[in-house]
Every structure is written in structure tokens, then in C-alpha cells.
Design an enzyme around this catalytic site. Sequence first.
Site, short mmCIF file in Angstrom:
data_model
loop_
_atom_site.label_atom_id
_atom_site.label_comp_id
_atom_site.label_asym_id
_atom_site.label_seq_id
_atom_site.Cartn_x
_atom_site.Cartn_y
_atom_site.Cartn_z
N GLY A 1 33.31 -58.54 54.09
CA GLY A 1 34.43 -57.66 54.45
C GLY A 1 34.84 -56.82 53.26
N GLY B 1 35.68 -58.96 50.23
CA GLY B 1 34.67 -59.82 49.63
C GLY B 1 33.96 -60.61 50.72
N PRO B 2 33.01 -61.48 50.31
CG PRO B 2 31.63 -62.86 49.06
CD PRO B 2 32.63 -61.75 48.93
CB VAL B 3 33.89 -64.40 55.19
CG1 VAL B 3 34.52 -65.58 55.91
CG2 VAL B 3 34.94 -63.33 54.94
CE LYS C 1 38.71 -62.60 54.73
NZ LYS C 1 39.56 -61.65 55.47
CG ASP D 1 42.58 -52.79 58.89
OD1 ASP D 1 42.34 -51.78 59.61
OD2 ASP D 1 41.75 -53.27 58.10
N1 LIG Z 1 38.03 -67.44 60.25
C1 LIG Z 1 36.81 -66.95 60.49
N2 LIG Z 1 35.95 -67.63 61.29
C2 LIG Z 1 34.73 -67.13 61.56
N3 LIG Z 1 34.26 -65.97 61.05
C3 LIG Z 1 35.07 -65.26 60.25
C4 LIG Z 1 36.37 -65.72 59.92
N4 LIG Z 1 36.95 -64.79 59.11
C5 LIG Z 1 36.04 -63.82 58.95
N5 LIG Z 1 34.91 -64.08 59.62
C6 LIG Z 1 33.71 -63.23 59.70
O1 LIG Z 1 33.33 -62.87 58.38
C7 LIG Z 1 32.94 -61.50 58.33
C8 LIG Z 1 33.77 -60.76 57.28
O2 LIG Z 1 35.14 -60.79 57.70
P1 LIG Z 1 36.29 -59.96 57.01
O3 LIG Z 1 37.53 -60.24 57.75
O4 LIG Z 1 36.28 -60.21 55.54
O5 LIG Z 1 35.83 -58.47 57.17
P2 LIG Z 1 35.81 -57.51 58.43
O6 LIG Z 1 37.02 -57.76 59.26
O7 LIG Z 1 34.48 -57.63 59.08
O8 LIG Z 1 35.91 -56.10 57.74
P3 LIG Z 1 37.14 -55.49 56.94
O9 LIG Z 1 37.34 -56.32 55.72
O10 LIG Z 1 36.65 -54.13 56.63
O11 LIG Z 1 38.32 -55.51 57.83
C9 LIG Z 1 33.10 -60.95 59.74
O12 LIG Z 1 31.85 -61.02 60.38
C10 LIG Z 1 34.05 -61.91 60.38
O13 LIG Z 1 33.85 -61.99 61.78
#
Ligand SMILES: Nc1ncnc2c1ncn2[C@@H]1O[C@H](COP(=O)(O)OP(=O)(O)OP(=O)(O)O)[C@@H](O)[C@H]1O
Length: 432
Positions: free
Chosen positions: A121, A124-126, A140, A236
Amino acid sequence: MNGVSEGLIIGTTVGVVIGVLLAVGILLCMRYRRSQAQIRSSSSRRSSTIPIRANGVNTCAELSTSTTGQESPREFEDRGPSLWIEGPGRKSLISASGIPKYAYKELQKATSNFTKLLGQGAFGPVYKADMSSGEILAVKVLANNSKQGEKEFQNEVLLLGRLHHRNLVNLVGYCAEKGQHILLYAYMPNGSLASHLYGENSAPLRWDLRVNIALDVARGLEYLHDGAVPPVVHRDIKSPNILLDQSMHARVADFGLSREEMLTRNGANIRGTYGYLDPEYVSSRSFTKKSDVYSYGVLLFELIAGRNPQQGLMEYVELAAINADGKTGWEEIADSRLEGAFDVEELNDMAAAAYKCVSRVSRKRPSMRDVVQALIRVAKHSHSSRNHHGRRLPPGRTDDESVDLEASEDQSSASGHQRQESVGSVSELPDV
Ligand SMILES: Nc1ncnc2c1ncn2[C@@H]1O[C@H](COP(=O)(O)OP(=O)(O)OP(=O)(O)O)[C@@H](O)[C@H]1O
């Protein structure tokens, strides 16, 4: 004489027993007080390790007793000042306002040295983490190069520790070690709404599920706007930030994180995601609850049309609005993947609510509280027609939602709102 000595013996025995009982009682009382004092000092030590920085709308000092917060911290607090949780190899004290701090080593192990990547995201990475307790979490790791990393970390830890709602992706822990800032969330096994709407490998989302998801998100946002004191503006709202749990209940993610600012063509900074941005915010730079309502309206249209703003969603909506008079005729933009399997009345009601949310003039947009009430009626209609035509509940989803819907209706009438029972009650929302 015998009688006198017998009385003396009995009297002495009773006296001694009472004395012993009193002494034991006092001892127990003292021990209890001491343990309470220890818990209090330990929990305040823990809270003081959480960096605190009051910072405008994205900070929450305390929650109201709003009826919208089904899992409000107030309830949490009422169960006692603190809770102990125990897992193999660790013991954490959670104070009412704090959240557990995890060791970096533990997370390293649970994520197989940060290799189980869920996605990347803006922050950073999740990673997926299989904890030794059996829990599955999403980890995260805030990017080190992010200029705002520290501030966002402080905001989110403080804020999320206090916000609890079943339609939010709740923060369950954090780690601040080795120069890293890490946030731990409940893992959402069904991924993001965007992946269901646009993923090539996903089965099309059924209409009744889309209605439920719309209501879940509205409730999560209503809680942020009206349940949190001071209110929290998400900034957002978009389909990638809506995650689905094991029962396909939708939860709002990424609140409390302030995204890196984007540069517009004229060089001014704005925050949020193109296509979801309130036009009034873009011109005034002032972000309000109604800006979230605008983004939520775009999200509703995504659910209806199965398109995102990057695929020309709003142009498509404006074209349809010419024919649709704002209230009917929206079926022409329905997602083709639904193959006509939707209730026209429900779709029109949802689209009419969405259209009011995306009004260019913010004061003409409804509040999230009003949107919830309108969607409850759509969901009620959807539930009753499903019951009428035989039960088709989504996998994992139980029929307890109908109970929920009743409860929310009661709450609105208790607060003096008079609502008509027809599905067409979105007309009660302000006119665009
Ligand atoms: N609690 C969670 N459970 C499962 N997957 C998650 C969770 N949180 C984030 N992810 C997954 O990790 C990835 C990165 O998520 P993140 O929220 O950091 O970014 P994003 O929403 O994809 O983009 P941005 O940061 O631009 O809003 C996505 O594919 C998201 O679906």
C-alpha cells in the site's frame, strides 16, 4: 456454674471465629487493593509508551456513548479497568485505552521473516502473520522513507486503540522497535471489495451481498462521524479500503492514516484518491464529513455499476442521470455481471441515495446517519424478498442481520425520526 463456664466457652469460640474471619477479610481486601494498584500503575506505564499527539480531526480523545457503536470502548471499559490476555509465551496487559505492544522478533517469526506479502500500500507492505497463539493477523510495516510515517503511526495507534466497531478493521496491536513502526490488524480473509468487484478470478458479487456491504460501510462511517468524539473523518473511502471478513461483512480499513499528499497539476497539495475526491474539497482544501459522504456515494455507484472511477464511473453516472431523474431508471447502469439478478426498486433506491451523496454542493449531501436509515430500508426489503422467495443467504452470513435491522430502526424512531416503511423512503434525504 457449669452453665456459666459453658457460656464462656461458647462466647470465646464465637469471638475467636469472628476475629479470624475479620482478619482474613481485611487481608483479602488489602491484597485486592494492592493488585488493583499494580494493574493501574502497569497500565499507565503501558499507555505512556504509546506516543500521543493530538492532531486535528484525525485524533480521538474519547468516544461518545452513541448507539451506533456496537462495540464501543465504553462497553469495554464497563467490564473493568483492564483485561489480561494470555497466549503461549506472552502475557500482555491491555488497558482500556491502550493496545498490546508486540515484540519485533515475534512478528518476524509469524511472518516467516516478512515474506508472506499480502500486498503493497501507500504506507508500506502488508504481511500475513500466523501468531503462535493461533491468531492470524495482518501486519502493516510503515515505510521508513515516508516523511509522515512517525505522525501517522502516532495518530493511528492512539486513535485505533480507542475506536472499536464491527464495521471497522480494528487495530489489535503495534510494534515500535529497531526503527520500525508496525501496525497489527485483524486479518480479513475475504480480501478487499475492489478485488471482488474487479478481480478476474472472483465470482460476481450477488446483489443482496452488495446491499449488505453498502449498509456495513455506511455504519462504519456513521460510527466514525457520529460515534467518535471528536469525530473522525476517513479521507480515503474507496473500494480497496473496504475489507471483507470471514462472513463477508464489510469493514472500513485505513482510517486514521493520513495519506501522502498528492501534487495537483497546478502544484497544490491534496490528500485522498483521484476519482473519489469531493470537488468542493479540491477547490476549498477543506475536508469535512461531507467529503467522506461524497466518496461513499462513489463507492455505492461502484457497487451498482461494477466500475471504478478510473473506468469512467462518474461520467457514466452523469449520463444515466440525464434519463434517470435522480430517483428511477438507474437500472441501465447495473453491473452486467449481475446478469439482471437484482431488484429494480432496491437498485433505484440505492442509486438515488448515492446520487444525493455525490451532489457537488456539500450541504446538499445527506449525513451518514441518514444514509444508514435509507439503506436499512433497502436491506430490509432485500431480506424480506429473499425470505419470500426462499432463503439465499450468502456463505457464512447468518440471518441475524434482520434482527440488527430491526434494532437500528428502533433506535431511529426512539430518537424522534419518523420514517415511512416503503423502500422509496430515500426521498427523505435532502434533494440534490
Ligand atoms: N487486515 C487485512 N487483512 C487482509 N488483507 C489486508 C489487510 N489490510 C490490508 N490488506 C491487504 O494488503 C494490501 C495492501 O493494503 P493497504 O491498505 O496498505 O493498501 P491499499 O489499500 O491497497 O492501497 P493504499 O495504501 O493506496 O490505500 C491490499 O491488498 C489489502 O487488501
